[in-house]
Design an enzyme around this catalytic site. Sequence first.
Site, PDB file in Angstrom:
ATOM      1  N   ASP A 279      -4.771  27.076 -56.976  1.00 54.33           N
ATOM      2  CA  ASP A 279      -5.689  26.567 -56.382  1.00 54.33           C
ATOM      3  C   ASP A 279      -6.460  27.997 -55.954  1.00 54.33           C
ATOM      4  OD1 ASP A 279      -4.862  23.924 -56.547  1.00 54.33           O
ATOM      5  OD2 ASP A 279      -3.822  24.137 -54.675  1.00 54.33           O
TER       6      ASP A 279
ATOM      7  N   ASP B 247       0.543  24.468 -59.122  1.00 56.18           N
ATOM      8  CA  ASP B 247      -0.781  24.942 -59.760  1.00 56.18           C
ATOM      9  C   ASP B 247      -1.158  26.187 -58.801  1.00 56.18           C
ATOM     10  OD1 ASP B 247      -0.531  22.831 -61.602  1.00 56.18           O
ATOM     11  OD2 ASP B 247      -1.604  21.278 -60.040  1.00 56.18           O
TER      12      ASP B 247
END
Length: 234
Positions: A157, A155
């Site tokens: 961040d 992902d």
Amino acid sequence: METGTRTCAAPPFAAGDERPCNVRWRPHDLLRLRRLASFDSEPDWVRAAFAAAPFAVVRRAQSAFGVIAIGVRGHGRAQRYGTWAEAADVEAVIAPEDLADSLPADTERLALPAFALYADLRREAQSLAAFAWGPTGSVGFELASGVPTVTATSDLDLLIRAPRPLAREHAGQILSELESHAQRAGIRVDVQLETPAGGIALAEWAAGKPRVMARHAQGPRLLADPWTAPAAPT
């Protein structure tokens, strides 16, 4: 060490000697260290990971004078270790916003979804223009250290500095733009606002919840307004 479990070294100072976080070392800052102090029960992987990338991230925890709470990362989510560094061993401090114009050392890695999304946001995310912001997590670590950390399933961040009040409607607009870009990249974007009361999730603030969780060195707190909340007890 249990697989998949985050472990922490015991503080190298006596109870009662804790101090609030030094503003010189802020949560999510990456520190390049000349050495890593060793503690009992350290996981076996820590020394090799630090030799490959002598960097650690500042943890959100109280410490004592001359000591910094840090996290060391190895391969995968299972290898995370909370420990301590001596301030005298810090060679450089890299804040997330310092990486705003950085690219991976191997330009072929720009094709990885997390890097592609990050590059997309740098070019097109107008809602971020008024803020100091930058990557944390695997993207931030790789950009700072040069060591391949991001994977095809990573992902993105992000940290946004929010020293002044942010209207929930404005937060929703930011979240909507970032999630629209993330959907096109096929991954998640996880955004934290750094407020005077600590770190809060952009998604929680934008959702209009009566109280949101603020992560602070002295522990999490549920707050109605992270910009007007009284300081945590020292």
